[in-house]
Design a protein around this motif. Structure first.
Motif, PDB file in Angstrom:
ATOM      1  N   HIS A   1      35.180 -11.467 -12.903  1.00 31.92           N
ATOM      2  CA  HIS A   1      35.197 -12.469 -11.670  1.00 31.92           C
ATOM      3  C   HIS A   1      36.393 -13.151 -11.689  1.00 31.92           C
ATOM      4  O   HIS A   1      36.810 -13.534 -10.782  1.00 31.92           O
ATOM      5  CB  HIS A   1      34.182 -13.659 -12.000  1.00 31.92           C
ATOM      6  CG  HIS A   1      32.837 -13.304 -11.969  1.00 31.92           C
ATOM      7  ND1 HIS A   1      32.391 -13.248 -10.791  1.00 31.92           N
ATOM      8  CD2 HIS A   1      31.527 -13.310 -12.741  1.00 31.92           C
ATOM      9  CE1 HIS A   1      30.917 -13.012 -10.647  1.00 31.92           C
ATOM     10  NE2 HIS A   1      30.737 -13.112 -12.022  1.00 31.92           N
ATOM     11  N   GLN A   2      37.356 -13.499 -13.028  1.00 30.18           N
ATOM     12  CA  GLN A   2      38.600 -13.917 -12.855  1.00 30.18           C
ATOM     13  C   GLN A   2      39.238 -12.957 -11.830  1.00 30.18           C
ATOM     14  O   GLN A   2      40.411 -13.495 -11.208  1.00 30.18           O
ATOM     15  CB  GLN A   2      39.259 -14.135 -14.100  1.00 30.18           C
ATOM     16  CG  GLN A   2      38.374 -15.284 -14.998  1.00 30.18           C
ATOM     17  CD  GLN A   2      39.048 -15.321 -16.376  1.00 30.18           C
ATOM     18  OE1 GLN A   2      39.569 -14.466 -16.910  1.00 30.18           O
ATOM     19  NE2 GLN A   2      38.740 -16.497 -16.928  1.00 30.18           N
ATOM     20  N   HIS A   3      39.429 -11.679 -12.024  1.00 27.83           N
ATOM     21  CA  HIS A   3      40.187 -10.708 -11.279  1.00 27.83           C
ATOM     22  C   HIS A   3      39.814 -10.779  -9.818  1.00 27.83           C
ATOM     23  O   HIS A   3      40.704 -10.544  -9.148  1.00 27.83           O
ATOM     24  CB  HIS A   3      40.009  -9.075 -12.010  1.00 27.83           C
ATOM     25  CG  HIS A   3      40.778  -8.434 -11.244  1.00 27.83           C
ATOM     26  ND1 HIS A   3      42.175  -8.042 -11.349  1.00 27.83           N
ATOM     27  CD2 HIS A   3      40.487  -7.250 -10.454  1.00 27.83           C
ATOM     28  CE1 HIS A   3      42.377  -7.360 -10.599  1.00 27.83           C
ATOM     29  NE2 HIS A   3      41.390  -6.571  -9.981  1.00 27.83           N
ATOM     30  N   GLU A   4      38.672 -10.740  -9.506  1.00 27.07           N
ATOM     31  CA  GLU A   4      38.024 -10.863  -8.185  1.00 27.07           C
ATOM     32  C   GLU A   4      38.762 -12.187  -7.583  1.00 27.07           C
ATOM     33  O   GLU A   4      39.029 -12.195  -6.357  1.00 27.07           O
ATOM     34  CB  GLU A   4      36.570 -10.901  -8.035  1.00 27.07           C
ATOM     35  CG  GLU A   4      36.338  -9.163  -8.585  1.00 27.07           C
ATOM     36  CD  GLU A   4      34.735  -9.158  -8.697  1.00 27.07           C
ATOM     37  OE1 GLU A   4      34.073 -10.219  -8.718  1.00 27.07           O
ATOM     38  OE2 GLU A   4      34.336  -8.217  -9.002  1.00 27.07           O
ATOM     39  N   ALA A   5      38.376 -13.428  -8.200  1.00 26.94           N
ATOM     40  CA  ALA A   5      39.125 -14.570  -7.711  1.00 26.94           C
ATOM     41  C   ALA A   5      40.442 -14.444  -7.508  1.00 26.94           C
ATOM     42  O   ALA A   5      40.985 -15.050  -6.266  1.00 26.94           O
ATOM     43  CB  ALA A   5      38.591 -15.666  -8.582  1.00 26.94           C
TER      44      ALA A   5
ATOM     45  N   VAL B   1      42.248 -12.002  -6.952  1.00 26.26           N
ATOM     46  CA  VAL B   1      42.544 -11.134  -5.420  1.00 26.26           C
ATOM     47  C   VAL B   1      42.119 -11.652  -4.228  1.00 26.26           C
ATOM     48  O   VAL B   1      43.044 -11.555  -3.286  1.00 26.26           O
ATOM     49  CB  VAL B   1      41.800  -9.657  -5.626  1.00 26.26           C
ATOM     50  CG1 VAL B   1      41.460  -8.757  -4.554  1.00 26.26           C
ATOM     51  CG2 VAL B   1      42.288  -8.823  -6.761  1.00 26.26           C
ATOM     52  N   ARG B   2      41.055 -12.519  -4.276  1.00 29.39           N
ATOM     53  CA  ARG B   2      40.733 -13.414  -3.201  1.00 29.39           C
ATOM     54  C   ARG B   2      41.918 -14.325  -2.838  1.00 29.39           C
ATOM     55  O   ARG B   2      42.292 -14.123  -1.715  1.00 29.39           O
ATOM     56  CB  ARG B   2      39.567 -13.785  -3.300  1.00 29.39           C
ATOM     57  CG  ARG B   2      38.237 -13.032  -3.266  1.00 29.39           C
ATOM     58  CD  ARG B   2      37.115 -13.776  -2.891  1.00 29.39           C
ATOM     59  NE  ARG B   2      36.858 -14.816  -4.150  1.00 29.39           N
ATOM     60  CZ  ARG B   2      36.076 -14.181  -5.141  1.00 29.39           C
ATOM     61  NH1 ARG B   2      35.556 -13.320  -5.230  1.00 29.39           N
ATOM     62  NH2 ARG B   2      35.929 -15.272  -6.218  1.00 29.39           N
ATOM     63  N   ARG B   3      42.422 -14.861  -3.965  1.00 31.81           N
ATOM     64  CA  ARG B   3      43.470 -15.805  -3.805  1.00 31.81           C
ATOM     65  C   ARG B   3      44.842 -15.267  -3.151  1.00 31.81           C
ATOM     66  O   ARG B   3      45.255 -15.666  -2.313  1.00 31.81           O
ATOM     67  CB  ARG B   3      43.796 -16.354  -4.978  1.00 31.81           C
ATOM     68  CG  ARG B   3      43.519 -18.035  -5.258  1.00 31.81           C
ATOM     69  CD  ARG B   3      44.012 -18.731  -6.485  1.00 31.81           C
ATOM     70  NE  ARG B   3      44.520 -17.663  -7.538  1.00 31.81           N
ATOM     71  CZ  ARG B   3      43.612 -17.283  -8.581  1.00 31.81           C
ATOM     72  NH1 ARG B   3      42.316 -17.763  -8.536  1.00 31.81           N
ATOM     73  NH2 ARG B   3      43.857 -16.730  -9.514  1.00 31.81           N
ATOM     74  N   HIS B   4      45.171 -13.900  -3.659  1.00 30.66           N
ATOM     75  CA  HIS B   4      46.343 -13.406  -3.297  1.00 30.66           C
ATOM     76  C   HIS B   4      46.108 -13.072  -1.935  1.00 30.66           C
ATOM     77  O   HIS B   4      47.009 -12.955  -0.790  1.00 30.66           O
ATOM     78  CB  HIS B   4      46.499 -12.093  -4.158  1.00 30.66           C
ATOM     79  CG  HIS B   4      47.629 -11.396  -3.612  1.00 30.66           C
ATOM     80  ND1 HIS B   4      48.976 -11.691  -3.765  1.00 30.66           N
ATOM     81  CD2 HIS B   4      47.536  -9.963  -2.754  1.00 30.66           C
ATOM     82  CE1 HIS B   4      49.531 -10.669  -3.131  1.00 30.66           C
ATOM     83  NE2 HIS B   4      48.913  -9.687  -2.892  1.00 30.66           N
ATOM     84  N   GLN B   5      44.776 -12.630  -1.419  1.00 37.36           N
ATOM     85  CA  GLN B   5      44.475 -12.079  -0.002  1.00 37.36           C
ATOM     86  C   GLN B   5      44.582 -13.438   0.820  1.00 37.36           C
ATOM     87  O   GLN B   5      45.173 -13.216   1.891  1.00 37.36           O
ATOM     88  CB  GLN B   5      43.165 -11.498   0.097  1.00 37.36           C
ATOM     89  CG  GLN B   5      43.237 -10.158  -0.551  1.00 37.36           C
ATOM     90  CD  GLN B   5      41.759  -9.608  -0.450  1.00 37.36           C
ATOM     91  OE1 GLN B   5      40.587 -10.332  -0.357  1.00 37.36           O
ATOM     92  NE2 GLN B   5      41.480  -8.125  -0.561  1.00 37.36           N
ATOM     93  N   ARG B   6      44.053 -14.571   0.363  1.00 37.12           N
ATOM     94  CA  ARG B   6      44.475 -15.718   1.454  1.00 37.12           C
ATOM     95  C   ARG B   6      45.780 -16.200   1.425  1.00 37.12           C
ATOM     96  O   ARG B   6      46.124 -16.549   2.621  1.00 37.12           O
ATOM     97  CB  ARG B   6      43.565 -16.838   0.620  1.00 37.12           C
ATOM     98  CG  ARG B   6      41.977 -16.747   0.929  1.00 37.12           C
ATOM     99  CD  ARG B   6      41.440 -18.122   0.550  1.00 37.12           C
ATOM    100  NE  ARG B   6      41.948 -18.246  -1.004  1.00 37.12           N
ATOM    101  CZ  ARG B   6      40.761 -18.539  -2.057  1.00 37.12           C
ATOM    102  NH1 ARG B   6      39.334 -18.409  -1.348  1.00 37.12           N
ATOM    103  NH2 ARG B   6      41.063 -18.699  -3.242  1.00 37.12           N
ATOM    104  N   ARG B   7      46.679 -15.842   0.394  1.00 39.44           N
ATOM    105  CA  ARG B   7      48.026 -16.395   0.447  1.00 39.44           C
ATOM    106  C   ARG B   7      48.496 -15.303   1.480  1.00 39.44           C
ATOM    107  O   ARG B   7      49.542 -15.905   2.192  1.00 39.44           O
ATOM    108  CB  ARG B   7      48.958 -16.345  -0.695  1.00 39.44           C
ATOM    109  CG  ARG B   7      48.307 -17.664  -1.694  1.00 39.44           C
ATOM    110  CD  ARG B   7      48.886 -17.500  -2.968  1.00 39.44           C
ATOM    111  NE  ARG B   7      48.486 -18.538  -3.756  1.00 39.44           N
ATOM    112  CZ  ARG B   7      48.620 -18.510  -5.128  1.00 39.44           C
ATOM    113  NH1 ARG B   7      49.072 -17.566  -5.684  1.00 39.44           N
ATOM    114  NH2 ARG B   7      48.270 -19.656  -5.781  1.00 39.44           N
TER     115      ARG B   7
END
Length: 123
Positions: A96-100, A102-108
């Motif tokens: 879950h931490q890794h997926e979060a 990745v999502r943060r990186h994609q949003r940035r």
């Protein structure tokens, strides 16, 4: 000699992994999709402990000594499932931490693309 021992251990592991259903279940739990089933899979340890108890009681009452091997086998498998519960929770939290992240990186990255267009001028 070392090569022989290594080969024997690898072949033994492959055989047990292929033909023992509990090892297949543990492998399925270790996948990303199966991590959520780690805690409920701890209940699979109960029948193994019941088998161990019944065989140890029978061996103590004068039964054959080979029942101790079944006790050892059942306790080993029960402990594998008991250990897999907390391990799967840790692995699930890490996933879950890794997926979060990745999502943060994609949003940035997406916000950086929209910011590079410059200011919007309205007439």
């Amino acid at each position: 000699m070392f090569r022989f021992i290594w080969t024997l251990s690898v072949r033994t592991r492959d055989y047990l992994h292929r033909y023992m259903p509990n090892n297949r279940l543990l492998t399925a739990i270790r996948t990303r999709r199966g991590l959520k089933w780690g805690l409920p899979a701890m209940l699979v340890a109960l029948p193994y402990f019941l088998i161990a108890y019944a065989c140890s009681a029978e061996a103590a009452d004068g039964g054959p000594c080979w029942l101790h091997l079944i006790v050892l086998w059942a306790c080993w498998n029960a402990h594998k499932f008991i250990i897999m519960g907390p391990v799967s929770v840790v692995l699930l939290v890490r996933a879950h931490q890794h997926e979060a992240a990745v999502r943060r990186h994609q949003r940035r990255a997406a916000s950086a693309v929209t910011d590079t267009r410059g200011p919007v001028l309205h007439a």
